[in-house]
Write an enzyme that holds these catalytic residues in place. Structure first.
Site, mmCIF file in Angstrom:
data_model
loop_
_atom_site.group_PDB
_atom_site.id
_atom_site.type_symbol
_atom_site.label_atom_id
_atom_site.label_comp_id
_atom_site.label_asym_id
_atom_site.label_seq_id
_atom_site.Cartn_x
_atom_site.Cartn_y
_atom_site.Cartn_z
ATOM 1 N N SER A 154 40.408 -10.038 28.407
ATOM 2 C CA SER A 154 40.312 -10.528 27.022
ATOM 3 C C SER A 154 39.425 -11.758 27.040
ATOM 4 O O SER A 154 39.251 -12.395 28.095
ATOM 5 C CB SER A 154 41.713 -10.914 26.528
ATOM 6 N N TYR A 167 50.512 -14.508 27.037
ATOM 7 C CA TYR A 167 49.381 -13.563 27.003
ATOM 8 C C TYR A 167 48.145 -14.168 27.690
ATOM 9 O O TYR A 167 47.513 -13.523 28.538
ATOM 10 C CB TYR A 167 49.079 -13.213 25.539
#
Ligand code: BGC
Length: 269
Positions: A154, A167
């Site tokens: 990401s 995350y």
């Protein structure tokens, strides 16, 4: 269309929706036989719908249920796929989830769930893939590499994300996992890379783009001025899985419309 992945077997984890589904369709269109992995019974119908679409375009593959955070299930998935298809050539370590919370309220369960799937899941799948790649070696008719691993990271492997510490930590971890094994196994002709998606329209972030007001706010973070789609990631995955990227290992390919360019600085600082 030239089928750059013809005859190769690809496992895509977390492929019943979102980026995983898009990547599965793209790899199948490039000629790979795809294993559309889904985590739990509740996702079975969605995975089968992805497979239907693949088959309706003359693609090949199966669906397979496996929770990537569970060692025994991962080992069984690889053993079953190798028994059925002979080997695995490509792993797309895609399964990932968010359990967002202000840090002071974050539960150990929220932390462990995210790290378990996003990071430990990538470790467990990569280890099985590496074991198979080492055993098989290069098959020149199929690929110049003995195997390819693509980790779905990401932009948050480099952009800190308040309210999402679990995350962002998992994605930072994926960066070092990817680079460490890329370094360790390059001599064996195994390539390991990541894709770092920015904001891509999928269920994981629907609140960030589903109303015009939310999308307008999101676009402030994206210099290229559009929210991404899963096809953007599918194209990158095909390239990283094919011999077109044969000299590429250990990188994160950001596919983010410039999100990692810190657009706030264009008029400030
Ligand atoms: C997250 C999305 C988010 C995007 C950009 C992704 O990794 O899963 O929720 O929209 O990063 O911030």
């Amino acid at each position: 269309m030239e089928k750059k992945l013809q005859g190769q077997i690809a496992i895509i984890t977390g492929a019943s929706s979102g980026i995983g589904a898009g990547v599965s369709k793209a790899l199948a269109a490039a000629g790979a036989t795809v294993v559309v992995n889904y985590p739990v019974e509740a996702a079975k119908a969605a995975a089968e719908a992805v497979m239907e679409e693949i088959k309706s375009s003359a693609g090949l593959g199966i669906t397979y249920q496996c929770d990537v955070s569970k060692e025994g299930e991962v080992q069984k998935m690889f053993a079953d796929v190798i028994a059925q298809f002979g080997t695995v050539d490509i792993l797309v370590n895609n399964a990932g989830l968010q359990r967002d919370s202000p840090f002071q309220d974050m539960t150990l369960e929220q932390w462990n769930t995210v790290l378990g799937v996003n990071l430990t899941g990538q470790f467990l799948c990569a280890r099985e893939a590496i074991r198979e790649f080492l055993k098989r070696g290069v098959v020149p008719e199929k690929s110049k590499a003995a195997g390819k691993i693509i980790c779905m990271s990401s932009v948050h492997e480099v952009i800190p994300w308040g309210g999402h510490a679990n995350y962002a930590t998992s994605k930072g971890g994926i960066m070092q996992l990817m680079k460490s094994i890329a370094q360790e196994f390059a001599p064996y002709k195994i390539r390991v890379n990541s894709i770092g998606p920015g904001a891509i329209k999928t269920p994981i972030n629907h609140t960030a783009w589903e109303t015009p007001a939310a999308e307008k706010k999101l676009l402030e973070l994206i210099p290229y001025n559009r929210v991404g789609v899963v096809e953007d990631i599918g194209a990158a995955a095909v390239w990283l899985a094919s011999d077109d990227s044969d000299y590429v290992t250990g990188i994160t390919l950001f596919v983010d419309g410039g999100m990692t360019l810190y657009p706030g600085f264009s008029t400030n600082g």
